[in-house]
Scaffold this active site. Structure first.
Site, PDB file in Angstrom:
ATOM      1  N   GLY A  18       0.831  -1.210   0.000  1.00 36.86           N
ATOM      2  CA  GLY A  18       0.000   0.000   0.000  1.00 36.86           C
ATOM      3  C   GLY A  18       0.860   1.253   0.000  1.00 36.86           C
ATOM      4  NE  ARG A  79      -2.098  -4.692  -1.870  1.00 34.18           N
ATOM      5  CZ  ARG A  79      -1.653  -4.168  -0.717  1.00 34.18           C
ATOM      6  NH1 ARG A  79      -0.644  -4.686  -0.086  1.00 34.18           N
ATOM      7  NH2 ARG A  79      -2.247  -3.125  -0.194  1.00 34.18           N
ATOM      8  CG  ASP A 110       3.919  -7.145   7.658  1.00 39.93           C
ATOM      9  OD1 ASP A 110       3.231  -6.868   6.647  1.00 39.93           O
ATOM     10  OD2 ASP A 110       3.432  -7.548   8.729  1.00 39.93           O
ATOM     11  N   GLY A 111       4.761  -7.404   4.260  1.00 38.90           N
ATOM     12  CA  GLY A 111       4.718  -8.285   3.089  1.00 38.90           C
ATOM     13  C   GLY A 111       5.914  -8.002   2.191  1.00 38.90           C
ATOM     14  CB  THR A 132       2.704   0.526   6.111  1.00 38.78           C
ATOM     15  OG1 THR A 132       1.349   0.270   6.462  1.00 38.78           O
ATOM     16  CG2 THR A 132       3.573   0.116   7.281  1.00 38.78           C
ATOM     17  CB  ILE A 133      -1.034   4.871   6.749  1.00 38.17           C
ATOM     18  CG1 ILE A 133      -2.088   3.846   6.348  1.00 38.17           C
ATOM     19  CG2 ILE A 133      -0.642   5.741   5.571  1.00 38.17           C
ATOM     20  CD1 ILE A 133      -3.455   4.470   6.068  1.00 38.17           C
ATOM     21  CG  ASP A 134      -2.060  -0.230   8.147  1.00 36.87           C
ATOM     22  OD1 ASP A 134      -2.884   0.695   8.062  1.00 36.87           O
ATOM     23  OD2 ASP A 134      -2.059  -1.202   7.376  1.00 36.87           O
ATOM     24  CG  ASP A 136       0.954  -2.998  10.196  1.00 37.37           C
ATOM     25  OD1 ASP A 136       1.909  -2.399   9.665  1.00 37.37           O
ATOM     26  OD2 ASP A 136       0.137  -3.662   9.536  1.00 37.37           O
ATOM     27  NE  ARG A 169     -27.714  13.408  12.672  1.00 35.59           N
ATOM     28  CZ  ARG A 169     -27.588  13.999  11.490  1.00 35.59           C
ATOM     29  NH1 ARG A 169     -26.390  14.239  10.998  1.00 35.59           N
ATOM     30  NH2 ARG A 169     -28.645  14.329  10.799  1.00 35.59           N
ATOM     31  NE  ARG A 178      -6.182  -4.730   5.503  1.00 36.82           N
ATOM     32  CZ  ARG A 178      -5.298  -5.101   4.593  1.00 36.82           C
ATOM     33  NH1 ARG A 178      -5.419  -6.255   3.990  1.00 36.82           N
ATOM     34  NH2 ARG A 178      -4.269  -4.342   4.288  1.00 36.82           N
ATOM     35  CD  GLU A 229      -9.497  -1.410   7.224  1.00 35.29           C
ATOM     36  OE1 GLU A 229      -8.295  -1.158   7.041  1.00 35.29           O
ATOM     37  OE2 GLU A 229     -10.324  -1.526   6.314  1.00 35.29           O
TER      38      GLU A 229
HETATM   39  P1  ATP Z   1       0.863  -2.829   3.508  1.00 37.34           P
HETATM   40  O1  ATP Z   1       1.218  -2.956   4.962  1.00 37.34           O
HETATM   41  O2  ATP Z   1       0.673  -1.428   3.109  1.00 37.34           O
HETATM   42  O3  ATP Z   1      -0.249  -3.739   3.086  1.00 37.34           O
HETATM   43  P2  ATP Z   1       2.792  -4.723   2.514  1.00 37.34           P
HETATM   44  O4  ATP Z   1       4.187  -4.557   2.072  1.00 37.34           O
HETATM   45  O5  ATP Z   1       2.577  -5.552   3.745  1.00 37.34           O
HETATM   46  O6  ATP Z   1       2.170  -3.285   2.666  1.00 37.34           O
HETATM   47  P3  ATP Z   1       1.723  -6.826   0.800  1.00 37.34           P
HETATM   48  O7  ATP Z   1       0.648  -6.753  -0.211  1.00 37.34           O
HETATM   49  O8  ATP Z   1       1.570  -7.787   1.914  1.00 37.34           O
HETATM   50  O9  ATP Z   1       1.913  -5.314   1.305  1.00 37.34           O
HETATM   51  O10 ATP Z   1       3.090  -7.175   0.061  1.00 37.34           O
HETATM   52  C1  ATP Z   1       3.535  -6.437  -1.059  1.00 37.34           C
HETATM   53  C2  ATP Z   1       4.256  -7.355  -2.027  1.00 37.34           C
HETATM   54  O11 ATP Z   1       5.390  -7.950  -1.380  1.00 37.34           O
HETATM   55  C3  ATP Z   1       3.450  -8.551  -2.530  1.00 37.34           C
HETATM   56  O12 ATP Z   1       2.597  -8.230  -3.598  1.00 37.34           O
HETATM   57  C4  ATP Z   1       4.548  -9.485  -2.958  1.00 37.34           C
HETATM   58  O13 ATP Z   1       5.094  -9.103  -4.210  1.00 37.34           O
HETATM   59  C5  ATP Z   1       5.612  -9.268  -1.871  1.00 37.34           C
HETATM   60  N1  ATP Z   1       5.406 -10.272  -0.819  1.00 37.34           N
HETATM   61  C6  ATP Z   1       4.438 -10.294   0.114  1.00 37.34           C
HETATM   62  N2  ATP Z   1       4.520 -11.383   0.893  1.00 37.34           N
HETATM   63  C7  ATP Z   1       5.571 -12.087   0.437  1.00 37.34           C
HETATM   64  C8  ATP Z   1       6.163 -13.333   0.807  1.00 37.34           C
HETATM   65  N3  ATP Z   1       5.693 -14.076   1.811  1.00 37.34           N
HETATM   66  N4  ATP Z   1       7.242 -13.739   0.120  1.00 37.34           N
HETATM   67  C9  ATP Z   1       7.721 -13.004  -0.896  1.00 37.34           C
HETATM   68  N5  ATP Z   1       7.195 -11.830  -1.308  1.00 37.34           N
HETATM   69  C10 ATP Z   1       6.133 -11.378  -0.658  1.00 37.34           C
END
Ligand code: ATP
Length: 326
Positions: A18, A79, A110-111, A132-134, A136, A169, A178, A229
């Site tokens: 995000g 993503r 973290d993803g 990330t704004i979260d 988290d 109100r 989330r 949310e």
């Molecule tokens: P936000 O906190 O804003 O959602 P995020 O970095 O956690 O951000 P994700 O959608 O979880 O967002 O991950 C972004 C991208 O990182 C994914 O589309 C993917 O390309 C990669 N990614 C996520 N999880 C994995 C994983 N377990 N292994 C490898 N790559 C990953």
């Protein structure tokens, strides 16, 4: 004596997951610090998706001019499910080799750090910057974008308060989070909310309604309930609260407006410091680290350790929000 590694000369930067206000300031800091240090720097568009497809351009000091204060990310974000497969990672590694890129900065949540870890594990030095704004990401006290999002929500609360008070109100304001109540807790305190509902703590609807009624009996003209949310739906809660309190109740879902807008000074400064630190690590051939902020110092942590940290929520601030909401 072991052979000394030469300093890195070519690095890449991407934004993933995000978008968050301040990501542009982080990109700018990475690009300008790298150039200052005599490195070449490449911008990778659309996160890991663009990386796998070679959507890459060299950047210079001017290409990051006038972006510091802009929301979103000039590199775009995506993503990329395919990046989670071995084939996807190998594709990315081949692209990086073709461009001669030796290290990578990944700005995201973290993803995105899991993706950064996967590259580091295969011998490609990668550094994560928490954007990330979260707020988290457990290893860092604050993430890029959180301060701005909290201020954006606060502005919305103050505006909603005017109309809610005029009509006497109750208003339930659904904010992002989330799995985390971070935005809800911070904005409940800053916005003087009468109630707060977060995913980490089971909600006591009876107590919430009792407080709204007591507040009205003491002369309060409005009640604002902040709902993260992940803890429920504002529309459903609207009905329940209206029935139980007999007070007119409305729901407002803030949605994506929380993500946008100009980053706050705090976020621009945080992003600038983190971007600088990430390049310093790569310059010294250090990878597999996440840049963090601890006691207002910029440091770094092992990605695996960072990802393994159990999520925790700020109980002290939650308590404060509860105490002040009477
Ligand atoms: P936000 O906190 O804003 O959602 P995020 O970095 O956690 O951000 P994700 O959608 O979880 O967002 O991950 C972004 C991208 O990182 C994914 O589309 C993917 O390309 C990669 N990614 C996520 N999880 C994995 C994983 N377990 N292994 C490898 N790559 C990953």
């Amino acid at each position: 004596m072991g052979e000394e590694l030469e300093n890195m000369k070519k690095i890449g930067v991407l934004t993933s997951g995000g978008d968050a206000p301040g990501m542009n300031a982080a990109i700018r800091a990475v690009v300008r610090t790298a150039i200052y240090k005599g490195m070449k720097v490449y911008g990778i568009r659309r996160g890991f998706q663009g990386l796998m497809h070679g959507d890459i351009d060299q950047m210079d000091a001017a290409s990051v001019g006038e972006i510091r204060h802009r929301g979103g990310t000039i590199l775009n974000t995506a993503r990329a499910e395919a990046f989670k497969t071995e084939e996807g990672i190998q594709k990315a590694l081949t692209v990086l080799k073709v461009f001669g890129i030796e290290g990578l900065v990944v700005i995201g949540g973290d993803g995105s750090f899991r993706g950064a870890r996967d590259l580091s594990q295969r011998g490609f030095p990668t550094i994560g910057i928490p954007g990330t704004i979260d707020n988290d990401i457990v290893c860092t006290e604050v993430t890029i974008g959180f301060d701005t999002a909290v201020n954006t929500v606060l502005e919305a609360i103050n505006k909603i308060r005017d109309t809610v008070a005029s009509h006497e109100r109750t208003n339930i304001i659904e904010v992002m989070g989330r799995h985390s109540g971070e935005i809800a807790i911070a904005t409940a305190i800053a916005g003087g909310a009468e109630g707060i509902i977060i995913p980490e703590v089971p909600v006591d609807i009876d107590l919430l309604c009792k407080r709204i009624i007591e507040g009205r009996n003491r002369g309060k003209t409005s009640s604002i309930i902040i709902l993260a949310e992940g803890a429920g739906k504002a529309m459903e809660l609207e009905e329940i609260i209206e029935k139980r309190t007999g007070m007119e109740t409305r729901a407002t879902v803030l949605g994506y407006l929380q993500r946008g807008g100009s980053p706050s000074a705090a976020d621009i400064i945080l992003a600038s410091r983190m971007g600088y630190h990430a390049v310093e690590l790569l310059e010294n051939n250090i990878g597999n680290r996440v840049v963090i902020s601890k006691n207002n110092k910029i440091m770094d942590e092992d990605i695996n350790k960072a990802l393994a940290m159990p999520s925790k929520f700020n109980e002290e601030l939650f308590e404060l929000a509860m105490v002040l909401s009477i």
